[in-house]
Scaffold this active site. Structure first.
Site, PDB file in Angstrom:
ATOM      1  N   GLY A  20       0.818  -1.207   0.000  1.00 40.83           N
ATOM      2  CA  GLY A  20       0.000   0.000   0.000  1.00 40.83           C
ATOM      3  C   GLY A  20       0.851   1.255   0.000  1.00 40.83           C
ATOM      4  N   ARG A  43       1.857  11.301  -8.459  1.00 42.05           N
ATOM      5  CA  ARG A  43       1.300  11.384  -7.099  1.00 42.05           C
ATOM      6  C   ARG A  43       2.193  10.740  -6.045  1.00 42.05           C
ATOM      7  NH1 ARG A  43      -4.734  12.067  -6.670  1.00 42.05           N
ATOM      8  NH2 ARG A  43      -5.290  12.854  -8.696  1.00 42.05           N
ATOM      9  N   ARG A  87      -0.214  -8.983  -3.447  1.00 42.23           N
ATOM     10  CA  ARG A  87      -0.272  -7.917  -2.446  1.00 42.23           C
ATOM     11  C   ARG A  87       0.527  -8.323  -1.216  1.00 42.23           C
ATOM     12  NH1 ARG A  87      -2.031  -4.139   0.869  1.00 42.23           N
ATOM     13  NH2 ARG A  87      -3.101  -4.775   2.774  1.00 42.23           N
ATOM     14  N   VAL A  88       1.303  -7.365  -0.707  1.00 38.87           N
ATOM     15  CA  VAL A  88       1.988  -7.562   0.575  1.00 38.87           C
ATOM     16  C   VAL A  88       1.501  -6.456   1.507  1.00 38.87           C
ATOM     17  CG1 VAL A  88       4.041  -8.831  -0.145  1.00 38.87           C
ATOM     18  CG2 VAL A  88       4.023  -6.361  -0.411  1.00 38.87           C
ATOM     19  N   GLY A  89       0.942  -6.855   2.631  1.00 38.66           N
ATOM     20  CA  GLY A  89       0.394  -5.856   3.538  1.00 38.66           C
ATOM     21  C   GLY A  89       0.207  -6.387   4.932  1.00 38.66           C
ATOM     22  N   GLU A 180      -8.312  -6.352   6.202  1.00 33.99           N
ATOM     23  CA  GLU A 180      -7.405  -5.412   5.542  1.00 33.99           C
ATOM     24  C   GLU A 180      -8.257  -4.585   4.597  1.00 33.99           C
ATOM     25  OE1 GLU A 180      -8.157  -6.880   2.290  1.00 33.99           O
ATOM     26  OE2 GLU A 180      -6.062  -6.513   1.789  1.00 33.99           O
ATOM     27  N   MET A 181      -7.683  -3.936   3.608  1.00 33.93           N
ATOM     28  CA  MET A 181      -8.486  -2.961   2.864  1.00 33.93           C
ATOM     29  C   MET A 181      -8.376  -3.042   1.331  1.00 33.93           C
ATOM     30  SD  MET A 181      -8.139   0.354   5.389  1.00 33.93           S
ATOM     31  CE  MET A 181      -9.644   1.095   4.762  1.00 33.93           C
ATOM     32  N   GLU A 182      -7.751  -4.080   0.795  1.00 28.79           N
ATOM     33  CA  GLU A 182      -7.502  -4.069  -0.663  1.00 28.79           C
ATOM     34  C   GLU A 182      -7.777  -5.377  -1.417  1.00 28.79           C
ATOM     35  OE1 GLU A 182      -5.135  -3.034   1.585  1.00 28.79           O
ATOM     36  OE2 GLU A 182      -5.301  -0.862   1.323  1.00 28.79           O
ATOM     37  N   ASP A 205      -2.096  -6.463  14.375  1.00 33.32           N
ATOM     38  CA  ASP A 205      -2.877  -6.025  15.538  1.00 33.32           C
ATOM     39  C   ASP A 205      -4.145  -6.859  15.631  1.00 33.32           C
ATOM     40  OD1 ASP A 205      -3.200  -4.236  13.066  1.00 33.32           O
ATOM     41  OD2 ASP A 205      -5.087  -3.883  14.124  1.00 33.32           O
TER      42      ASP A 205
HETATM   43  N1  HPA Z   1      -8.227  -2.713   9.636  1.00 32.33           N
HETATM   44  C1  HPA Z   1      -7.917  -2.624   8.356  1.00 32.33           C
HETATM   45  N2  HPA Z   1      -6.710  -2.861   7.891  1.00 32.33           N
HETATM   46  C2  HPA Z   1      -5.760  -3.191   8.766  1.00 32.33           C
HETATM   47  C3  HPA Z   1      -6.016  -3.305  10.102  1.00 32.33           C
HETATM   48  C4  HPA Z   1      -7.320  -3.063  10.560  1.00 32.33           C
HETATM   49  O1  HPA Z   1      -7.622  -3.143  11.757  1.00 32.33           O
HETATM   50  N3  HPA Z   1      -4.850  -3.651  10.717  1.00 32.33           N
HETATM   51  C5  HPA Z   1      -3.907  -3.746   9.757  1.00 32.33           C
HETATM   52  N4  HPA Z   1      -4.450  -3.476   8.565  1.00 32.33           N
END
Ligand code: HPA
Length: 236
Positions: A20, A43, A87-89, A180-182, A205
């Site tokens: 990301g 950007r 993806r690496v995240g 996660e978000m992607e 986390d």
């Molecule tokens: N939410 C979304 N993406 C994340 C989170 C989370 O709590 N922790 C690490 N990536």
């Protein structure tokens, strides 16, 4: 060239790692690739191409969340002919069996995003990982002695959810391992363009226990994850 990418045709390898964070893309290129050169600067969403173990590979930052990711991934697939996306995240943990530093490989990605929902009318499309990449990542993680979990993840549009953990309650009931978000959008676009995609996450986390990774462990875990991703992206 696209509105979001000033790379020329042929500037990307067929296999691309997708962090990301643009500075993580730079760090991956400088730390792991030989002969790395920057191919995108628009950007500051940095992209690089170089070699890893004698094989060409690129790294392109996506920014955070599915709308941003969808732009870069769509253009990598449509304009630059990319065929493999890894993806690496990081992810938040939604299952107490998943410990911080563990690798979570998303076999399927649920989502609250209209980016996926709005494309399929009455159907709930099931964004899924490429099986060959999934198997290779599982093998690579295990051979490095990593604790690894393969299963469902959720790609949420909302980092600061007003309902907190409750927002994920039904998903947790259904075995979803992390948030996660992607990934969901990457899997959907890979399916649309007949390409391969996989999301590899380090759990940083735990939303259930509140446990968080410390700075040293974060760095070491990221290094392990990037090596696994490079092996997967350049293999086969
Ligand atoms: N939410 C979304 N993406 C994340 C989170 C989370 O709590 N922790 C690490 N990536």
């Amino acid at each position: 060239m696209t509105p979001h990418n000033n790379a020329k045709a042929g500037d990307y390898a067929q296999a691309v790692l997708l962090p990301g964070d643009p500075l993580r893309a730079k760090w991956i290129a400088e730390t792991f690739l030989s002969n790395a050169r920057q191919v995108n600067s628009v950007r500051n969403c940095l992209g690089y191409t170089g070699m890893w173990n004698g094989k060409p590979v690129s790294v392109q930052a996506t920014g955070m969340g599915q709308p941003s990711t969808a732009i870069y991934v769509h253009e990598l697939l449509e304009t630059y002919g990319v065929r493999k996306l890894v993806r690496v995240g990081t992810c938040g943990g939604l299952n107490t069996a998943v410990k911080v530093r563990d690798v979570v490989i998303g076999a399927a990605a649920s989502t609250d995003s209209t980016i996926v929902k709005s494309a399929f009318g009455n159907y709930n499309f099931a964004p899924a990982a490429d099986f060959a990449l999934l198997r290779a990542a599982d093998d690579a993680a295990r051979s490095r002695g990593k604790r690894v979990h393969v299963g469902g993840i959720v790609s949420s549009d909302i980092f600061y959810h007003p309902n907190g953990l409750e927002a994920y309650g039904r998903l947790i009931d259904h075995g979803v391992l992390g948030v996660e978000m992607e990934a969901a959008t990457i899997y959907m676009l890979a399916a649309r363009f007949k390409a391969q995609a996989l999301a590899i996450c380090t759990m940083t986390d735990c939303l259930i226990t509140g446990e968080e990774i410390d700075a040293d462990a974060r760095q070491n875990s990221l290094e392990d994850m990037v090596e696994i991703a490079l092996e997967v992206a350049t293999g086969g």
